[in-house]
Scaffold this active site. Structure first.
Site, mmCIF file in Angstrom:
data_model
loop_
_atom_site.group_PDB
_atom_site.id
_atom_site.type_symbol
_atom_site.label_atom_id
_atom_site.label_comp_id
_atom_site.label_asym_id
_atom_site.label_seq_id
_atom_site.Cartn_x
_atom_site.Cartn_y
_atom_site.Cartn_z
ATOM 1 N NE ARG A 281 16.936 54.180 24.070
ATOM 2 C CZ ARG A 281 17.757 54.849 23.259
ATOM 3 N NH1 ARG A 281 18.352 55.944 23.694
ATOM 4 N NH2 ARG A 281 17.963 54.448 22.024
ATOM 5 C CD GLN B 195 14.303 42.632 11.522
ATOM 6 O OE1 GLN B 195 13.753 43.714 11.673
ATOM 7 N NE2 GLN B 195 15.548 42.399 11.913
ATOM 8 C CB THR C 269 19.540 48.347 10.579
ATOM 9 O OG1 THR C 269 20.970 48.245 10.686
ATOM 10 C CG2 THR C 269 19.031 49.123 11.770
ATOM 11 N N GLY D 37 11.204 54.475 10.839
ATOM 12 C CA GLY D 37 9.859 54.883 11.236
ATOM 13 C C GLY D 37 9.851 55.893 12.367
ATOM 14 C CG ASN E 270 -33.522 83.523 20.246
ATOM 15 O OD1 ASN E 270 -32.423 83.993 19.953
ATOM 16 N ND2 ASN E 270 -33.934 83.383 21.494
ATOM 17 C CB ALA F 107 -31.229 81.838 28.688
HETATM 18 C C1 UD1 Z 1 21.276 52.921 13.629
HETATM 19 C C2 UD1 Z 1 22.564 52.803 12.815
HETATM 20 C C3 UD1 Z 1 23.520 53.926 13.222
HETATM 21 C C4 UD1 Z 1 22.862 55.265 13.088
HETATM 22 C C5 UD1 Z 1 21.547 55.289 13.852
HETATM 23 C C6 UD1 Z 1 20.799 56.551 13.578
HETATM 24 C C7 UD1 Z 1 22.802 50.449 12.430
HETATM 25 C C8 UD1 Z 1 23.525 49.220 12.798
HETATM 26 N N1 UD1 Z 1 23.150 51.551 13.062
HETATM 27 O O1 UD1 Z 1 21.638 52.659 14.971
HETATM 28 O O2 UD1 Z 1 24.687 53.877 12.426
HETATM 29 O O3 UD1 Z 1 23.729 56.282 13.554
HETATM 30 O O4 UD1 Z 1 20.709 54.191 13.458
HETATM 31 O O5 UD1 Z 1 19.683 56.635 14.410
HETATM 32 O O6 UD1 Z 1 21.967 50.429 11.571
HETATM 33 N N2 UD1 Z 1 15.139 48.204 13.171
HETATM 34 C C9 UD1 Z 1 14.475 47.142 12.591
HETATM 35 N N3 UD1 Z 1 14.897 45.890 12.864
HETATM 36 C C10 UD1 Z 1 15.933 45.632 13.673
HETATM 37 C C11 UD1 Z 1 16.604 46.740 14.266
HETATM 38 C C12 UD1 Z 1 16.193 48.001 13.987
HETATM 39 O O7 UD1 Z 1 13.514 47.335 11.844
HETATM 40 O O8 UD1 Z 1 16.274 44.473 13.878
HETATM 41 C C13 UD1 Z 1 14.670 49.560 12.881
HETATM 42 C C14 UD1 Z 1 14.227 50.285 14.122
HETATM 43 O O9 UD1 Z 1 12.849 50.084 14.346
HETATM 44 C C15 UD1 Z 1 14.535 51.731 13.759
HETATM 45 C C16 UD1 Z 1 15.743 51.620 12.824
HETATM 46 O O10 UD1 Z 1 15.742 50.301 12.361
HETATM 47 O O11 UD1 Z 1 13.474 52.316 13.047
HETATM 48 C C17 UD1 Z 1 17.050 51.935 13.525
HETATM 49 O O12 UD1 Z 1 17.225 51.018 14.568
HETATM 50 P P1 UD1 Z 1 17.926 51.404 15.929
HETATM 51 O O13 UD1 Z 1 17.941 50.246 16.815
HETATM 52 O O14 UD1 Z 1 17.382 52.667 16.449
HETATM 53 O O15 UD1 Z 1 19.419 51.639 15.385
HETATM 54 P P2 UD1 Z 1 20.560 52.362 16.157
HETATM 55 O O16 UD1 Z 1 21.210 51.396 17.071
HETATM 56 O O17 UD1 Z 1 20.105 53.628 16.703
#
Ligand code: UD1
Ligand code: CA
Length: 521
Positions: free
Chosen positions: A19, A79, A85, A129, A405, A408
């Site tokens: 986004r 990863q 996550t 992050g 000095n 100018a």
């Molecule tokens: C996540 C939480 C949600 C919480 C929200 C807060 C989960 C499933 N959900 O959702 O409950 O309310 O954050 O913002 O965790 N990331 C990775 N690898 C991945 C996916 C994500 O490193 O495969 C990192 C992203 O870079 C980010 C963080 O994890 O820093 C959160 O990921 P994001 O996709 O924003 O999670 P949300 O769907 O917002």
């Protein structure tokens, strides 16, 4: 409350950040002069964990290079292709455990018992992050709450007006205990009405996390491994699951697009500016004052409107900066004044004055009580104590002594079209106005140069360097060459009605000069 030292902080930064609509990875966008992941690293460092690991995948090389640059001791974990996550946390924890094993093996220990003991133990903080307002203080409070509750998992939550998109905290109606976290996409209508949300920041007991991550599946609306699923598993296995509600809900907000980037940037700036005012800095207009996170200000600094202090800029006591000034990595001493100036990678010593309308490029060093004035540009220039470059000049690749000095409109001509050359000017020198000093050239202590001089050869100490030719006066030139013009008519009128104001001697000299000129042409 005595704070426990976490075994590790795992920063999740493998996501795509689509986004942002940017060629730059999301966590490398910055606010307050620091990348988003830089804020996460600073907050992590503040709670003094034994180790920090950042999980990367999307734009891996760019993100990894940046992290290695700003935090060389941080461990990077990759990863794999399994999304979510939960998988990210698994990869982070595995990397921690693997390096611990590697260290153990390197130290000569062998056998399963030794290896088991090297796995991370105790509290492991997992954060993102992209949550730059989560500072060390908030992380520390979360770790304290986790310790005080004797919990297996503590999740940082917030109560918000619009919980859309967030994971919802499901609590036991009777005990208020956290039962589970349900993602928005998986939630029932009833669960979606819950306004307490998961911040995505947690403290886990390492062993509980390790055990639970091994059991997490991908059977959900997004087909991902969800880290929040650890809560339900931990609870099922008898662990205490605790929630710590963020005192300010806005602190846990993440950056997903550029609107949020600007909003959180503004909020963070407001906090930084407020902190400096509490520490004794006068800020006339907080709304138009931008101060980066790493800037240092002394007491009784005054900042006037529309001023940006960036990077590692520092300002000494009693100094006034602004209005309309941008300083990036500039060290300003005490009792100085910097008005309507753009400066970078420069040093301005005590009592010096700069501006208005000055441009200090990298490598400028202005000595104590020196002056760089209006419409002056400097670059790679050392200007000594009490030395003045007051008006309309360019000083590039030069060393100027003290109490000198520069007249100018003087230009240090440092570029011959191919390379740059350096010039040196001594102490107590008087450079006349409108000089061109053709580098490389040296002007000795106490020397003078004439107005309009083009200095191509060295001027020894105490000498005068000049090269202007006598001025010519061609009487009647305008009448002859521009007959009927307004200038010609004005001159005619003046000659008819006014005494020309010259003495007899001066008139005779002018007549002689005219004759000579006419003779030459
Ligand atoms: C996540 C939480 C949600 C919480 C929200 C807060 C989960 C499933 N959900 O959702 O409950 O309310 O954050 O913002 O965790 N990331 C990775 N690898 C991945 C996916 C994500 O490193 O495969 C990192 C992203 O870079 C980010 C963080 O994890 O820093 C959160 O990921 P994001 O996709 O924003 O999670 P949300 O769907 O917002
Ligand atoms: Ca998010």
């Amino acid at each position: 409350m005595s704070r426990i030292r976490p075994a590790a902080v795992i920063i999740l930064a493998a996501g795509a950040g689509t986004r942002m609509k940017s060629a730059t990875p999301k966590v490398l966008h910055s606010i307050a002069g620091r990348s988003l992941v830089g804020h996460a690293l600073a907050s992590a460092a503040a709670i003094e964990p034994q180790r920090v690991v950042v999980v990367v995948r999307h734009d891996r090389e760019t993100v990894a290079e940046h992290i290695t640059q700003i935090a060389p001791h941080v461990l990077l974990a990759d990863q794999d292709e399994i999304p979510g996550t939960g998988r990210a946390a698994y990869c982070g924890l595995s990397a921690l455990d693997a390096t611990a094993v590697a260290a153990q093996v390197a130290a000569g220990a062998v056998g399963d018992t030794a290896v088991m003991e090297t796995q991370a133990e105790g509290a492991v903080v997992v954060t993102s992050g992209d949550v730059p307002l989560v500072d060390g203080e908030l992380l520390g409070a979360l770790v304290d709450a986790h310790g005080a509750a004797g919990a297996a998992v503590t999740v940082l939550t917030a109560t918000v007006d619009d919980p859309t998109g967030y994971g919802r905290i499901v609590r036991d109606a009777g005990t208020d205990e956290v039962l589970s976290i349900v993602e928005h996409k998986d939630a029932t209508e009833e669960q979606r009405a819950i306004t307490e949300i998961n911040s995505g920041i947690y403290v886990f007991d390492a062993a509980v996390l390790r055990g639970a991550l091994a059991q997490i599946g991908q059977d959900n609306a997004q087909g991902e491994m969800y880290l929040p699923d650890v809560i339900e598993i931990a609870r099922r296995e008898g662990g205490r699951t605790h929630a710590f509600i963020a005192p300010h809900a806005g602190d846990v907000e993440g950056v997903n697009d550029r609107v949020q980037l600007a909003q959180l940037g503004q909020e963070l700036n407001a906090r930084i500016v407020t902190r400096w005012m509490r520490d004794g800095v006068t800020v006339m207009d907080p709304a138009t004052t931008w101060i980066d996170a790493d800037v240092e200000l002394a007491e009784d600094v005054t900042i006037l409107p529309n001023t940006q202090l960036q990077g590692r800029t520092t300002v000494g006591t009693g100094t006034v900066v602004g209005p309309d000034t941008t300083l990036m990595d500039v060290t300003v001493g005490a009792g100085a004044s910097v008005i309507r100036t753009h400066g970078s990678a420069s040093v301005i010593d005590d009592g010096a004055t700069v501006g208005p309308f000055s441009f200090l490029r990298p490598g400028t060093h202005l000595g104590a009580s020196g002056r760089i004035g209006a419409f002056v540009e400097t670059k790679n220039a050392t200007i000594g104590e009490h030395t003045k470059v007051p008006h309309l000049s360019y000083v590039g690749d030069a060393t100027i002594g003290h109490h000198t000095n520069v007249g100018a409109a003087t230009i240090f001509v440092n570029y011959d079209g191919i390379s740059k050359h350096h010039s040196t000017v001594g102490n107590h020198v008087r450079i006349g106005s409108d000089n061109s000093l053709i580098a490389p050239v040296e002007i000795g202590d106490g020397a003078y140069t004439g107005a309009g001089a083009v200095i191509r050869r060295d001027v020894p100490p105490g000498a005068l360097g000049r090269n202007s030719s006598p001025q010519q006066v061609v009487e009647g030139w305008v009448g002859n060459r521009r007959p009927g013009s307004a200038s010609a008519l004005a001159a005619e009128e003046a000659l008819r009605t006014h005494d020309d104001g010259l003495s007899e001697g001066a008139r005779a000299e002018r007549a002689a000069a005219t004759e000579k000129t006419e003779g030459e042409s």
